[in-house]
Design a protein around this motif. Structure first.
Motif, PDB file in Angstrom:
ATOM      1  N   ASN A   1     -30.158 -58.853  28.528  1.00 22.45           N
ATOM      2  CA  ASN A   1     -30.286 -57.872  27.439  1.00 22.45           C
ATOM      3  C   ASN A   1     -31.199 -58.346  26.307  1.00 22.45           C
ATOM      4  O   ASN A   1     -31.188 -57.787  25.216  1.00 22.45           O
ATOM      5  CB  ASN A   1     -28.910 -57.515  26.855  1.00 22.45           C
ATOM      6  N   ALA A   2     -31.970 -59.385  26.564  1.00 18.60           N
ATOM      7  CA  ALA A   2     -32.871 -59.888  25.516  1.00 18.60           C
ATOM      8  C   ALA A   2     -34.067 -58.965  25.337  1.00 18.60           C
ATOM      9  O   ALA A   2     -34.509 -58.305  26.275  1.00 18.60           O
ATOM     10  CB  ALA A   2     -33.341 -61.294  25.865  1.00 18.60           C
ATOM     11  N   GLN A   3     -34.583 -58.928  24.117  1.00 19.78           N
ATOM     12  CA  GLN A   3     -35.758 -58.123  23.797  1.00 19.78           C
ATOM     13  C   GLN A   3     -36.994 -58.978  23.569  1.00 19.78           C
ATOM     14  O   GLN A   3     -38.075 -58.443  23.325  1.00 19.78           O
ATOM     15  CB  GLN A   3     -35.472 -57.279  22.552  1.00 19.78           C
ATOM     16  N   GLU A   4     -36.832 -60.304  23.631  1.00 20.03           N
ATOM     17  CA  GLU A   4     -37.959 -61.213  23.464  1.00 20.03           C
ATOM     18  C   GLU A   4     -37.917 -62.264  24.555  1.00 20.03           C
ATOM     19  O   GLU A   4     -36.846 -62.625  25.052  1.00 20.03           O
ATOM     20  CB  GLU A   4     -37.916 -61.890  22.085  1.00 20.03           C
ATOM     21  N   ASN A   5     -39.096 -62.768  24.917  1.00 19.05           N
ATOM     22  CA  ASN A   5     -39.165 -63.795  25.940  1.00 19.05           C
ATOM     23  C   ASN A   5     -38.461 -65.060  25.481  1.00 19.05           C
ATOM     24  O   ASN A   5     -38.451 -65.397  24.292  1.00 19.05           O
ATOM     25  CB  ASN A   5     -40.623 -64.093  26.295  1.00 19.05           C
ATOM     26  N   THR A   6     -37.884 -65.791  26.409  1.00 16.87           N
ATOM     27  CA  THR A   6     -37.077 -66.974  26.108  1.00 16.87           C
ATOM     28  C   THR A   6     -37.947 -68.221  26.065  1.00 16.87           C
ATOM     29  O   THR A   6     -38.768 -68.444  26.947  1.00 16.87           O
ATOM     30  CB  THR A   6     -35.974 -67.148  27.170  1.00 16.87           C
ATOM     31  N   ASN A   7     -37.729 -69.041  25.021  1.00 21.53           N
ATOM     32  CA  ASN A   7     -38.435 -70.326  24.889  1.00 21.53           C
ATOM     33  C   ASN A   7     -39.952 -70.177  25.005  1.00 21.53           C
ATOM     34  O   ASN A   7     -40.635 -71.041  25.542  1.00 21.53           O
ATOM     35  CB  ASN A   7     -37.951 -71.323  25.946  1.00 21.53           C
TER      36      ASN A   7
ATOM     37  N   SER B   1     -46.119 -70.666  27.891  1.00 18.93           N
ATOM     38  CA  SER B   1     -45.096 -71.102  28.842  1.00 18.93           C
ATOM     39  C   SER B   1     -43.764 -70.548  28.361  1.00 18.93           C
ATOM     40  O   SER B   1     -43.598 -70.230  27.179  1.00 18.93           O
ATOM     41  CB  SER B   1     -45.039 -72.629  28.943  1.00 18.93           C
ATOM     42  N   GLY B   2     -42.812 -70.412  29.292  1.00 22.79           N
ATOM     43  CA  GLY B   2     -41.536 -69.863  28.888  1.00 22.79           C
ATOM     44  C   GLY B   2     -40.521 -69.925  30.006  1.00 22.79           C
ATOM     45  O   GLY B   2     -40.777 -70.435  31.090  1.00 22.79           O
ATOM     46  N   MET B   3     -39.351 -69.371  29.697  1.00 23.10           N
ATOM     47  CA  MET B   3     -38.257 -69.277  30.651  1.00 23.10           C
ATOM     48  C   MET B   3     -37.859 -67.814  30.793  1.00 23.10           C
ATOM     49  O   MET B   3     -38.154 -66.992  29.934  1.00 23.10           O
ATOM     50  CB  MET B   3     -37.070 -70.116  30.185  1.00 23.10           C
ATOM     51  N   PRO B   4     -37.191 -67.459  31.904  1.00 20.92           N
ATOM     52  CA  PRO B   4     -36.841 -66.056  32.140  1.00 20.92           C
ATOM     53  C   PRO B   4     -36.017 -65.457  31.004  1.00 20.92           C
ATOM     54  O   PRO B   4     -35.304 -66.156  30.283  1.00 20.92           O
ATOM     55  CB  PRO B   4     -36.037 -66.110  33.439  1.00 20.92           C
ATOM     56  N   LEU B   5     -36.126 -64.153  30.874  1.00 21.45           N
ATOM     57  CA  LEU B   5     -35.386 -63.421  29.842  1.00 21.45           C
ATOM     58  C   LEU B   5     -33.886 -63.646  29.960  1.00 21.45           C
ATOM     59  O   LEU B   5     -33.338 -63.643  31.067  1.00 21.45           O
ATOM     60  CB  LEU B   5     -35.658 -61.925  29.973  1.00 21.45           C
ATOM     61  N   ALA B   6     -33.262 -63.832  28.823  1.00 24.03           N
ATOM     62  CA  ALA B   6     -31.812 -63.826  28.805  1.00 24.03           C
ATOM     63  C   ALA B   6     -31.333 -62.389  28.992  1.00 24.03           C
ATOM     64  O   ALA B   6     -32.076 -61.432  28.760  1.00 24.03           O
ATOM     65  CB  ALA B   6     -31.290 -64.401  27.496  1.00 24.03           C
TER      66      ALA B   6
ATOM     67  N   THR C   1     -35.872 -57.732  39.133  1.00 23.43           N
ATOM     68  CA  THR C   1     -35.308 -58.208  37.877  1.00 23.43           C
ATOM     69  C   THR C   1     -36.450 -58.555  36.933  1.00 23.43           C
ATOM     70  O   THR C   1     -37.379 -59.288  37.307  1.00 23.43           O
ATOM     71  CB  THR C   1     -34.444 -59.463  38.094  1.00 23.43           C
ATOM     72  N   LYS C   2     -36.387 -58.026  35.708  1.00 30.39           N
ATOM     73  CA  LYS C   2     -37.437 -58.323  34.731  1.00 30.39           C
ATOM     74  C   LYS C   2     -37.281 -59.767  34.254  1.00 30.39           C
ATOM     75  O   LYS C   2     -36.214 -60.178  33.814  1.00 30.39           O
ATOM     76  CB  LYS C   2     -37.373 -57.373  33.541  1.00 30.39           C
ATOM     77  N   TYR C   3     -38.399 -60.544  34.336  1.00 34.12           N
ATOM     78  CA  TYR C   3     -38.384 -61.949  33.934  1.00 34.12           C
ATOM     79  C   TYR C   3     -39.067 -62.183  32.597  1.00 34.12           C
ATOM     80  O   TYR C   3     -38.649 -63.034  31.814  1.00 34.12           O
ATOM     81  CB  TYR C   3     -39.050 -62.792  35.017  1.00 34.12           C
ATOM     82  N   PHE C   4     -40.149 -61.445  32.347  1.00 31.65           N
ATOM     83  CA  PHE C   4     -40.896 -61.619  31.101  1.00 31.65           C
ATOM     84  C   PHE C   4     -41.401 -60.262  30.624  1.00 31.65           C
ATOM     85  O   PHE C   4     -41.763 -59.400  31.429  1.00 31.65           O
ATOM     86  CB  PHE C   4     -42.088 -62.573  31.281  1.00 31.65           C
ATOM     87  N   ILE C   5     -41.439 -60.111  29.318  1.00 32.82           N
ATOM     88  CA  ILE C   5     -41.953 -58.896  28.694  1.00 32.82           C
ATOM     89  C   ILE C   5     -43.407 -59.103  28.317  1.00 32.82           C
ATOM     90  O   ILE C   5     -43.778 -60.138  27.739  1.00 32.82           O
ATOM     91  CB  ILE C   5     -41.130 -58.544  27.439  1.00 32.82           C
ATOM     92  N   ASP C   6     -44.230 -58.119  28.623  1.00 30.71           N
ATOM     93  CA  ASP C   6     -45.643 -58.138  28.199  1.00 30.71           C
ATOM     94  C   ASP C   6     -46.343 -59.412  28.669  1.00 30.71           C
ATOM     95  O   ASP C   6     -46.790 -60.228  27.859  1.00 30.71           O
ATOM     96  CB  ASP C   6     -45.735 -58.000  26.679  1.00 30.71           C
TER      97      ASP C   6
END
Length: 504
Positions: A240-246, A233-238, A492-497
């Motif tokens: 310029n973030a390079q890792e998924n949020t929460n 589970s998670g939250m959208p990318l901050a 808009t990119k929300y999650f990586i991988d």
């Protein structure tokens, strides 16, 4: 002349006898005794079985249980009394022996490690004391305690504040340790102890932190780790973030778990898991605990497990799932499994979605290779067909979902119409079908050439669509994007991988 020689001989004998008598008398008077005690320096603790010798060499004795020793019949003179015992530094004490006297020499010994430095107290660096929302795995770190050439070994003790369970990691040589599988939303306490094998152990202060609580995370998705699908589970990318949020891992890395589905009425999450050679439906709570296996005798079956979809009923009490050409409905506790619908034997049901307004069911069927795809709507009460969304077109269909108003069906279609043994799609795009008018339109997402948009879902308020974007080479990384209805032809990119996205 003879008389004179006898006189000389007599005088010589008398001198020799007098000299001999004088030597005996002096020798007997020049012996003395050395006594004493051997103790630990600073504590006066008696040391037993200490080897005591002298220099110049005389006798060798050992101390008794009280640390006492006696060197008897020692010639007069000055001596260095030496004490030796394993684990202690050799000690010396001066002694002057006087004829017919006893001299006392107390010897103080030091532990051989007396000059060794005690390791420095470890300082806990991460997680900081009082830190909140720490994500698992946690990489614990602390300062080095090394201050000499001694080998230092660390022990990390970790206590779960909810269960009081203690996990201990021993014989650590580094000052970093990664720990996985921590409970979600739990308080933890940790402490590091260091030992150099010589001095007493030294412990850090106690520190506490809490792990991330996923209750507020609004999305569920899947990532492949070490060959298994794992649910997060998670939250959208901050920005310029390079890792998924929460990001919070909800299922074990060692088990293949995928396709999460949020119950519309509570916090239960259904998902698919590989059990032996079968795929079954499970459920868990929002923290990834309280697991329930829902299906057992009738597993979910069809074309490629990762392409299969199931869904909750609108009231959250049942789950619809496919088994080849059949559609079953089962209660969330695993009871009451019922056959609801059967398609023709050559048509495998691969995806299912329930209309939130009237409980009609959208089904996607295909042949054993994933093609000859149909997308239509049935009434589960009698199995009658209500709408045909798409049929008779070559290529793959997928990602079906209902809008909140119950009047639109969302899906993807590979407009390249390519069909191949690898089920590789070349130009999958997002489409929306309006049931009332039978109108179909493409939702523009600014998809790059050579990419596919897959596994699309509506936002809960129907204000956006969220989907998987990946190169059509079939091997590249997959990311999750969102396009709002007021941002047509944007993404808009929300999650990586991530794959198999679900609104939580």
């Amino acid at each position: 002349m003879k008389h004179k020689n006898n006189k000389i001989l007599t005088i010589f004998l008398m001198v020799f006898i007098l000299w001999a008598c004088e030597e005996d008398t002096i020798g007997q008077g020049e012996l003395g005794t050395i006594t004493g005690k051997v103790v630990l320096e600073g504590e006066n603790t008696p040391l037993e079985n200490v080897k005591v010798t002298t220099n110049p060499v005389t006798n060798t004795v050992f101390t008794d249980v009280d640390g006492n020793y006696t060197l008897a019949e020692v010639e007069v003179g000055e001596y260095s009394v030496q004490a030796d015992l394993d684990g202690y530094k050799t000690a010396f004490e001066a002694a002057k022996v006087v004829a017919d006297k006893t001299v006392n020499a107390v010897i103080e010994m030091q532990n051989e490690n007396v000059d060794n430095k005690v390791p420095e107290v470890p300082r806990l660096l991460f997680p900081a004391d009082g830190a909140k929302s720490i994500q698992s795995p946690v990489q614990f770190s602390w300062s080095s305690s090394k201050n000499d050439d001694d080998e230092t070994l660390y022990t990390l003790e970790l206590r779960n504040g909810l269960t009081n369970e203690i996990e201990t990691f021993t014989k650590l040589t580094d000052t970093i340790l990664s720990v996985d599988y921590l409970d979600i939303g739990a308080n933890y306490f940790w402490q590091v102890t260091v030992s150099d094998g010589i001095n007493d152990e030294v412990s850090s202060e106690l520190s506490g932190f809490s792990t991330l609580n996923p209750v507020d995370n609004r999305f569920l998705y899947v990532r492949n780790l070490d060959g298994n699908n794992v649910i997060f589970s998670g939250m959208p990318l901050a920005e310029n973030a390079q890792e998924n949020t929460n990001e919070v891992r909800l299922t074990d890395i060692g088990q293949n778990s995928f396709r999460p589905k949020k119950n519309p009425k509570n916090d239960r999450i259904a998902f698919l898991r590989t059990v032996g050679a079968e795929t079954h439906v499970f459920s868990m709570d929002a923290k990834g605990t309280d697991l329930v296996q829902i299906t057992s005798a009738q597993p979910i079956l069809g074309f490629r497990p990762e392409e299969l979809e199931y869904c909750w009923t609108s009231n959250g009490e049942h789950i619809y799932y496919p088994q080849f050409n059949k559609l079953y409905r089962i209660k969330s506790d695993g009871t009451g499994n019922t056959l609801v619908y059967a398609a023709p034997a050559t048509e495998f049901i691969s995806e299912v979605a329930v209309n939130p307004v009237n409980s009609f069911i959208a089904l996607k069927t295909n042949d054993q290779f994933g093609y000859a795809a149909k997308l239509y709507v049935i009434d589960p009460a009698d199995g009658s067909q209500k709408h045909m969304v798409q049929e008779g077109l070559p290529g793959a269909i997928g990602g079906i979902d209902y809008a909140a108003d119950g009047n639109r069906v969302l899906f993807t279609y590979d407009v390249s119409a390519n069909e191949n043994d690898a089920y590789r799609q070349l130009d999958a795009r997002i489409f929306e079908f309006e049931l009332a008018t039978s109108a179909r339109r493409e939702i523009l997402t600014k998809k790059p050439a050579g990419y596919n948009d897959l596994d699309v879902k509506y936002a809960p308020d129907d204000g956006a669509v969220i989907y998987i974007s990946t190169s059509n080479d079939g091997v590249s990384k997959k990311d999750i994007y969102i396009t709002g209805y007021n941002e047509i032809d944007q993404r808009t990119k929300y999650f990586i991988d991530g794959i198999m996205i679900e609104w939580h």
